[in-house]
Motif scaffolding. Sequence first.
Motif, short mmCIF file in Angstrom:
data_model
loop_
_atom_site.label_atom_id
_atom_site.label_comp_id
_atom_site.label_asym_id
_atom_site.label_seq_id
_atom_site.Cartn_x
_atom_site.Cartn_y
_atom_site.Cartn_z
N THR A 1 -11.48 46.41 42.10
CA THR A 1 -12.02 46.52 40.75
C THR A 1 -11.43 45.42 39.87
OG1 THR A 1 -10.27 48.07 40.08
CG2 THR A 1 -12.33 49.02 40.91
N THR A 2 -12.17 45.07 38.84
CA THR A 2 -11.72 44.06 37.88
C THR A 2 -12.03 44.54 36.46
OG1 THR A 2 -12.11 42.24 39.43
CG2 THR A 2 -12.00 41.67 37.10
N GLY A 3 -11.01 44.61 35.65
CA GLY A 3 -11.19 44.89 34.23
C GLY A 3 -11.62 46.28 33.86
N GLU A 4 -11.55 47.24 34.78
CA GLU A 4 -11.99 48.61 34.47
C GLU A 4 -11.02 49.33 33.54
OE1 GLU A 4 -12.99 51.17 37.64
OE2 GLU A 4 -14.69 49.95 38.32
N GLU B 1 -12.62 36.61 45.49
CA GLU B 1 -12.40 35.96 46.78
C GLU B 1 -10.98 36.19 47.28
OE1 GLU B 1 -12.76 31.51 48.87
OE2 GLU B 1 -13.06 31.77 46.71
N VAL B 2 -10.01 36.07 46.39
CA VAL B 2 -8.61 36.30 46.76
C VAL B 2 -8.42 37.76 47.18
CG1 VAL B 2 -6.25 36.45 45.87
CG2 VAL B 2 -7.65 34.44 45.36
N CYS B 3 -8.97 38.68 46.42
CA CYS B 3 -8.84 40.10 46.75
C CYS B 3 -9.43 40.40 48.11
CB CYS B 3 -9.51 40.96 45.68
SG CYS B 3 -8.62 41.01 44.09
N THR C 1 -1.74 50.12 46.33
CA THR C 1 -2.49 49.21 45.46
C THR C 1 -1.79 47.88 45.30
OG1 THR C 1 -3.35 51.08 44.18
CG2 THR C 1 -3.40 48.92 43.11
N ILE C 2 -2.58 46.81 45.30
CA ILE C 2 -2.12 45.47 44.91
C ILE C 2 -2.75 45.19 43.55
CG2 ILE C 2 -2.06 43.01 45.46
CD1 ILE C 2 -2.66 43.82 48.39
#
Length: 267
Positions: A197-200, A235-237, A224-225
């Motif tokens: 997830t991003t920005g949630e 892409e990194v995730c 979790t990281i």
Amino acid sequence: MSAAPAVPKTTGNTLLVLGKITAILDAFSLTRPVLTLGDIREATDLPMSTVQRLVANLAGQGFLDREGDAYRIGLKMAYWAAPATRGKAMLDVISPLLADLRDTVGETACFFTAEQNHRVCVAMAETRHALRREMHVGKILPLHAGSASRVLLAWDPDLLASLLRNPLESITDFTITESKALQAAVRQTRTDGFAITTGERESGASGLSAPVFDASAAVLGAVTISGPTFRMSEEVCRGWVEPLLQAAERMTRMVGGRFPGEPGAPA
């Protein structure tokens, strides 16, 4: 006075064989739980004749289980993991593995558990980067936002049902606030075996999480990281999914857990 019992000498050949056996067992992972002889040979770079001989011996002793023309880690290994950690607190087992994960990816590694309709950080290994997300052991977070929440809900339908009885609060522009959308995201997490997830929950922050299971194959928590999005792009995730799942698998095994669908475990 009786003489001390003789200690068998360890020969170089014995150590060499143990190294080959270790390489074979290390070839299995959460993302590749079932391997053919060809897969094992490719992963270990051992001669096929050696792979065939050692795999047959490992299967004969119960260290590997055969599935058709392929193999998976045998349940005997799980039985050994349980006494290794018996009497040790769960966090004493998990904390060193979080540090290993942090050192592998360079970002903060945390372990979250569900507490009613919230999640709590119960262990962490903080990044060594100067710029980091604020997180501390004991921090209480909402259960509908972020990758760890997604994982905790994906393997606990009762918890999801309880959460959806109340409106979902908007925290950022990317927080899921519709029940059907959250249910769909949770189903996808269970299918994938992890969540990104991003920005949630926090703008400019990313996270990826995977489940850790207990002895009854119930979700114990989420590993979790997490870190800033400018260091943790999609892409990194994606590139960190494999080490994340490996860490989750090690934690599950070390606490004597088992995965849903394994022999003797609920689906």
